[in-house]
Scaffold this active site. Sequence first.
Site, PDB file in Angstrom:
ATOM      1  CG  HIS A   1      -3.493   3.674   5.806  1.00 22.72           C
ATOM      2  ND1 HIS A   1      -3.807   3.944   3.913  1.00 22.72           N
ATOM      3  CD2 HIS A   1      -3.706   4.622   6.210  1.00 22.72           C
ATOM      4  CE1 HIS A   1      -4.449   5.431   4.424  1.00 22.72           C
ATOM      5  NE2 HIS A   1      -4.559   5.510   5.397  1.00 22.72           N
ATOM      6  CD  GLU A   2      -3.064   4.340  10.111  1.00 24.29           C
ATOM      7  OE1 GLU A   2      -2.664   4.724  10.922  1.00 24.29           O
ATOM      8  OE2 GLU A   2      -4.830   3.789   9.542  1.00 24.29           O
TER       9      GLU A   2
ATOM     10  CG  HIS B   1      -0.898   8.390   7.857  1.00 22.79           C
ATOM     11  ND1 HIS B   1      -1.268   9.406   6.471  1.00 22.79           N
ATOM     12  CD2 HIS B   1      -2.311   7.322   7.341  1.00 22.79           C
ATOM     13  CE1 HIS B   1      -2.186   9.214   6.213  1.00 22.79           C
ATOM     14  NE2 HIS B   1      -3.201   7.700   6.726  1.00 22.79           N
TER      15      HIS B   1
END
Length: 210
Positions: free
Chosen positions: A25-26, A29
């Site tokens: 997820h990170e 980004h």
Amino acid sequence: MMFFGNSLTSMVATLLAVLMAITFHETAHGYIAYRLGDPTAKNQGRLTLNPIAHLDPIGALMMFVFGFGWAKPVPVNPFYFEGDRTKGMMLVSVAGPLTNLIISFAAYFIYVAGSGFAAIPFLSIFLSTTVTLNIYLAVFNLIPIPPLDGSKILAGLLPKATAYKFLNTVEQYGFLILMLLIFFNITDMIMVPVANVILSFFTFILQLIF
């Protein structure tokens, strides 16, 4: 929303699923921000699939104690973006939840292809938890309350003046609002129906494949 079970096998499998979910997820980004011209995450060593780089000590503790938590947010500086910064932030914000949904579907595909891996309990728990956890993580992050991704996506859809007022007004109370929503189980009331729809859609797709 509790995910950790009572057995050691369940706890280890779930821990690995959690680490994978927040790491991808990170990293998503940071990767999209990097592709848009922002080197901040890369310069700080956050474009990595090493989960240690993304762990937030308090967020990790909350996950073990209360069943929910958070990772260390990837730093993003939209002033580096090439092109429209608002659209850039929307793309960066969508990247995390979208990646979680892709991981969820991939894990579901493997789970169904292996008929649940009943003979390998650890793998079965890991895959099933990965499916559910990533859907919930995606849905939770799409709630339009700062600092969640959904707030930045919503801000990108609003007129600039309205978006500015929204972020500056709600942002200072965002964490408190989230804690209250979680405490009163309002987040579950929002997330569960949406997550069930997504899971049903995945099931429908896989039925067409298999």
